[in-house]
Motif scaffolding. Structure first.
Motif, mmCIF file in Angstrom:
data_model
loop_
_atom_site.group_PDB
_atom_site.id
_atom_site.type_symbol
_atom_site.label_atom_id
_atom_site.label_comp_id
_atom_site.label_asym_id
_atom_site.label_seq_id
_atom_site.Cartn_x
_atom_site.Cartn_y
_atom_site.Cartn_z
ATOM 1 N N ALA A 40 4.955 -69.170 -32.237
ATOM 2 C CA ALA A 40 4.585 -67.980 -33.029
ATOM 3 C C ALA A 40 3.072 -67.776 -33.048
ATOM 4 C CB ALA A 40 5.130 -68.106 -34.444
ATOM 5 N N GLU A 41 2.301 -68.785 -32.627
ATOM 6 C CA GLU A 41 0.850 -68.588 -32.506
ATOM 7 C C GLU A 41 0.508 -67.850 -31.209
ATOM 8 O OE1 GLU A 41 -0.917 -72.479 -32.701
ATOM 9 O OE2 GLU A 41 0.044 -72.913 -34.627
ATOM 10 N N GLU A 42 1.444 -67.835 -30.273
ATOM 11 C CA GLU A 42 1.196 -67.207 -28.963
ATOM 12 C C GLU A 42 1.555 -65.719 -28.954
ATOM 13 O OE1 GLU A 42 -0.045 -68.770 -26.035
ATOM 14 O OE2 GLU A 42 -0.545 -70.364 -27.450
ATOM 15 N N VAL A 43 2.678 -65.382 -29.603
ATOM 16 C CA VAL A 43 3.148 -63.988 -29.660
ATOM 17 C C VAL A 43 3.699 -63.737 -31.066
ATOM 18 C CG1 VAL A 43 3.763 -63.470 -27.237
ATOM 19 C CG2 VAL A 43 5.310 -64.846 -28.628
ATOM 20 N N PRO A 44 3.765 -62.475 -31.504
ATOM 21 C CA PRO A 44 4.294 -62.211 -32.850
ATOM 22 C C PRO A 44 5.800 -62.470 -32.925
ATOM 23 C CG PRO A 44 3.602 -60.162 -31.774
ATOM 24 C CD PRO A 44 3.280 -61.262 -30.824
ATOM 25 N N VAL A 45 6.190 -63.479 -33.694
ATOM 26 C CA VAL A 45 7.596 -63.883 -33.782
ATOM 27 C C VAL A 45 8.100 -63.675 -35.211
ATOM 28 C CG1 VAL A 45 9.242 -65.783 -33.508
ATOM 29 C CG2 VAL A 45 7.250 -65.662 -31.998
ATOM 30 N N THR A 46 9.258 -63.051 -35.354
ATOM 31 C CA THR A 46 9.949 -63.000 -36.653
ATOM 32 C C THR A 46 10.918 -64.170 -36.672
ATOM 33 O OG1 THR A 46 9.843 -60.606 -36.609
ATOM 34 C CG2 THR A 46 11.447 -61.574 -38.118
ATOM 35 N N ILE A 47 10.881 -64.972 -37.735
ATOM 36 C CA ILE A 47 11.762 -66.144 -37.772
ATOM 37 C C ILE A 47 12.905 -65.902 -38.764
ATOM 38 C CG2 ILE A 47 11.904 -68.619 -38.302
ATOM 39 C CD1 ILE A 47 9.045 -68.856 -37.122
ATOM 40 N N THR B 38 6.732 -63.442 -20.343
ATOM 41 C CA THR B 38 7.280 -62.117 -20.051
ATOM 42 C C THR B 38 7.046 -61.176 -21.237
ATOM 43 O OG1 THR B 38 8.985 -63.099 -18.651
ATOM 44 C CG2 THR B 38 9.394 -60.862 -19.409
ATOM 45 N N ALA B 39 7.326 -61.685 -22.449
ATOM 46 C CA ALA B 39 7.129 -60.860 -23.655
ATOM 47 C C ALA B 39 5.671 -60.444 -23.780
ATOM 48 C CB ALA B 39 7.580 -61.628 -24.895
ATOM 49 N N ARG B 40 4.784 -61.390 -23.460
ATOM 50 C CA ARG B 40 3.354 -61.095 -23.555
ATOM 51 C C ARG B 40 2.970 -59.973 -22.563
ATOM 52 N NH1 ARG B 40 0.114 -66.398 -24.536
ATOM 53 N NH2 ARG B 40 0.389 -66.800 -22.330
ATOM 54 N N CYS B 41 3.510 -60.046 -21.349
ATOM 55 C CA CYS B 41 3.228 -59.004 -20.352
ATOM 56 C C CYS B 41 3.768 -57.656 -20.813
ATOM 57 C CB CYS B 41 3.858 -59.364 -19.005
ATOM 58 S SG CYS B 41 3.106 -60.794 -18.230
ATOM 59 N N LEU B 42 4.976 -57.644 -21.401
ATOM 60 C CA LEU B 42 5.562 -56.371 -21.851
ATOM 61 C C LEU B 42 4.740 -55.786 -23.000
ATOM 62 C CD1 LEU B 42 9.402 -57.185 -21.745
ATOM 63 C CD2 LEU B 42 8.102 -55.822 -20.111
ATOM 64 N N LEU B 43 4.281 -56.651 -23.913
ATOM 65 C CA LEU B 43 3.447 -56.177 -25.038
ATOM 66 C C LEU B 43 2.138 -55.590 -24.516
ATOM 67 C CD1 LEU B 43 4.098 -59.136 -27.526
ATOM 68 C CD2 LEU B 43 4.590 -56.722 -27.999
ATOM 69 N N GLU B 44 1.565 -56.252 -23.505
ATOM 70 C CA GLU B 44 0.310 -55.763 -22.928
ATOM 71 C C GLU B 44 0.506 -54.428 -22.230
ATOM 72 O OE1 GLU B 44 -1.676 -58.691 -20.418
ATOM 73 O OE2 GLU B 44 -1.946 -59.860 -22.275
ATOM 74 N N ARG B 45 1.620 -54.334 -21.491
ATOM 75 C CA ARG B 45 1.939 -53.088 -20.790
ATOM 76 C C ARG B 45 2.005 -51.936 -21.782
ATOM 77 N NH1 ARG B 45 7.233 -51.482 -17.113
ATOM 78 N NH2 ARG B 45 7.247 -49.346 -17.822
ATOM 79 N N GLN B 46 2.630 -52.214 -22.945
ATOM 80 C CA GLN B 46 2.759 -51.185 -23.966
ATOM 81 C C GLN B 46 1.407 -50.762 -24.511
ATOM 82 O OE1 GLN B 46 4.984 -52.282 -27.285
ATOM 83 N NE2 GLN B 46 6.501 -50.695 -26.955
ATOM 84 N N LYS B 47 0.570 -51.768 -24.760
ATOM 85 C CA LYS B 47 -0.770 -51.490 -25.310
ATOM 86 C C LYS B 47 -1.593 -50.664 -24.331
ATOM 87 C CE LYS B 47 -1.684 -55.655 -27.521
ATOM 88 N NZ LYS B 47 -2.491 -56.850 -27.352
ATOM 89 N N SER B 48 -1.364 -50.911 -23.030
ATOM 90 C CA SER B 48 -2.157 -50.199 -22.027
ATOM 91 C C SER B 48 -1.659 -48.766 -21.819
ATOM 92 C CB SER B 48 -2.135 -50.965 -20.700
ATOM 93 O OG SER B 48 -0.864 -50.804 -20.100
ATOM 94 N N GLY B 49 -0.676 -48.358 -22.629
ATOM 95 C CA GLY B 49 -0.272 -46.953 -22.630
ATOM 96 C C GLY B 49 0.806 -46.591 -21.629
ATOM 97 N N SER B 50 1.489 -47.577 -21.038
ATOM 98 C CA SER B 50 2.649 -47.181 -20.222
ATOM 99 C C SER B 50 3.911 -47.656 -20.935
ATOM 100 C CB SER B 50 2.548 -47.709 -18.788
ATOM 101 O OG SER B 50 2.616 -49.084 -18.751
ATOM 102 N N PRO B 51 4.515 -46.733 -21.692
ATOM 103 C CA PRO B 51 5.607 -47.093 -22.596
ATOM 104 C C PRO B 51 6.874 -47.526 -21.864
ATOM 105 C CG PRO B 51 5.324 -44.707 -22.529
ATOM 106 C CD PRO B 51 4.233 -45.302 -21.686
#
Ligand SMILES: [Zn+2]
Length: 442
Positions: free
Chosen positions: A31-38, A196-209
């Protein structure tokens, strides 16, 4: 940000039993690496036909001769005691001991991973030479066993990472974080999933939904999936596809196991896309590669077509699923960052195909006048390309998705997508998320 291998090196030796303090430690670290709901489910909580087990802790476990020679000590390796072993202290005969002493069937030098979550038994694990020595030892008829374990109320934990897309329709990724002191099964799957989750989150932030919503679940095997699904029944209808990630660090090509519904869009899309992403990889039907949490998602009443991606060795290999499976030899040393990175690329490629998979709707009637549009492929110089172009165009009718066409023609998803993009650039076709039949009704 830790690399995948750094993360695994940090977490692998923890005693990550299904409900345990070390499992929680590992989850909190992720959870320190990516936002995780537990999500938490207390011991005894009903989960469909299951119940959440107690928290299990091993405080001490060893085996000694009556002369005081210590033969096994869980302090040397957590796998020396079976997972969820009952506590036991006493002097036992050699025969009784041998009934509770487990070895690896294939690896003489390894300590096996044995678990008895629901059977209620005590047990120790050793390498084959120790068991042999005990069974042949004329001097020692009796042995002292000390297993100090505790069962107490706790909470099973499931980590959830949500990457919202334009649609509430969901693609589920999952990996299991349990298994004490092992690395490839399945910390490698967890590490690939987090990356993979980190890449998808980054992709979203970079504006390609993203079109679809992605939900990554990090859980203890089986019971974690049942706990999550039984407490999120309202989300199940939105789960359109899934991919379980496991054993992705060892040195084998990718294996993509189909879901319970081999004709689903998820199956057709992902299996045809893998051909391009890992030409050495192979696909095989449900339950023929390896069984894991995808079973809970594919099960009756749930029926999410969830495939699984691993590096399980092909059928017929004597060391299948991989040599060090369920043993003390499954350490970070058998993993490679590059292989896990290659698996991240494959998962992202599969997701890309899933995002792109739509119905191809024709703006044209009849066969396209290819020369007129500058897309004619000369059958004399490129007979295969010529044939493929016509076979693909023939299926652009609003009733076939890209995945349908690829599966029918036995070519990769990406081959069809390239042609469809070309036709789209000439405004000959358009793409739709729903079926749009264009043939006149009769
Ligand atoms: Zn396992």
């Amino acid at each position: 940000m830790a690399s995948m291998l750094e993360l695994i090196n940090e977490l692998w030796y923890l005693q990550r039993n299904i409900v345990s303090d070390d499992f929680d430690r590992a989850l909190y670290r992720l959870a320190e690496e990516v936002p995780v709901t537990i999500h938490e489910y207390p011991t005894g909580e009903p989960c469909w036909t299951w119940r959440v087990p107690e928290k299990w802790t091993c405080h001490e476990a060893y085996l000694e001769t009556l002369g005081g020679e210590r033969l096994i000590d869980a302090a040397d390796h957590p796998l020396h005691v079976i997972s969820y072993s009952l506590p036991f202290e006493g002097i036992v005969s050699r025969d009784e001991l041998l009934q509770h002493l487990h070895v690896h069937p294939r690896l003489p030098e390894a300590v096996p991973f044995v678990f008895k979550y629901y059977e209620r038994d005590w047990g120790l694990c050793a390498d084959q030479s120790l068991r042999e020595r005990i069974s042949r030892s004329p001097a020692d008829e009796k042995y002292r066993v000390v297993i100090r374990t505790s069962f107490e109320p706790g909470t099973l934990k499931v980590g959830e990472i949500t990457i919202p897309g334009e649609s509430e329709e969901t693609f589920v990724l999952a990996a299991h974080l349990c298994h004490p002191a092992m690395a490839n099964d399945d910390l490698s799957g967890v590490a690939v999933a987090i990356e993979t989750a980190r890449c998808l989150l980054e992709r979203q932030k970079s504006g390609s939904p993203l079109h679809y919503t992605y939900r990554l679940l990090i859980l203890p095997e089986t019971i974690g999936s049942v706990a999550y699904l039984s407490h999120h029944e309202h989300l199940i209808p939105q789960m359109k596809a899934g991919l379980f990630l496991e054993m992705l660090g060892n040195d084998s090509p990718h294996a993509l196991q189909g879901s319970f519904q081999p004709a689903s869009q998820a199956d057709l899309c992902l299996t045809t896309a893998l051909r391009h992403l890992d030409p050495q990889g192979y696909c095989a039907p449900y339950r023929t590669v390896i069984g894991n949490d995808e079973r809970q998602f594919n099960a009756p009443g749930v029926r999410v077509p969830m495939l699984s991606l691993s590096r399980v060795e092909p059928a017929g290999s004597p060391t299948r699923p991989y040599r060090e499976y369920h043993s003390s030899l499954d350490t970070p040393e058998i993993l490679a960052e590059e292989r896990m990175q290659a698996s991240v690329e494959v998962v992202l490629g599969l997701i890309e195909a899933w995002e792109q998979n739509q119905y191809v709707v024709n703006n044209f009637k009849g066969e396209i006048f290819c020369s007129g549009y500058g897309i004619w492929v000369d059958y004399r110089t490129n007979p295969d390309g010529h044939r493929r172009l016509f076979e693909i165009m023939e299926r652009c009718d609003g009733e076939h998705t890209i995945a349908d066409i690829a599966a029918e023609l036995d070519v990769s998803f990406q081959t069809v997508f390239e042609i469809v993009k070309l036709l789209q650039s000439k405004e000959l076709v358009w793409l739709s998320r729903s079926m749009q039949p264009t043939a006149p009704r009769r």
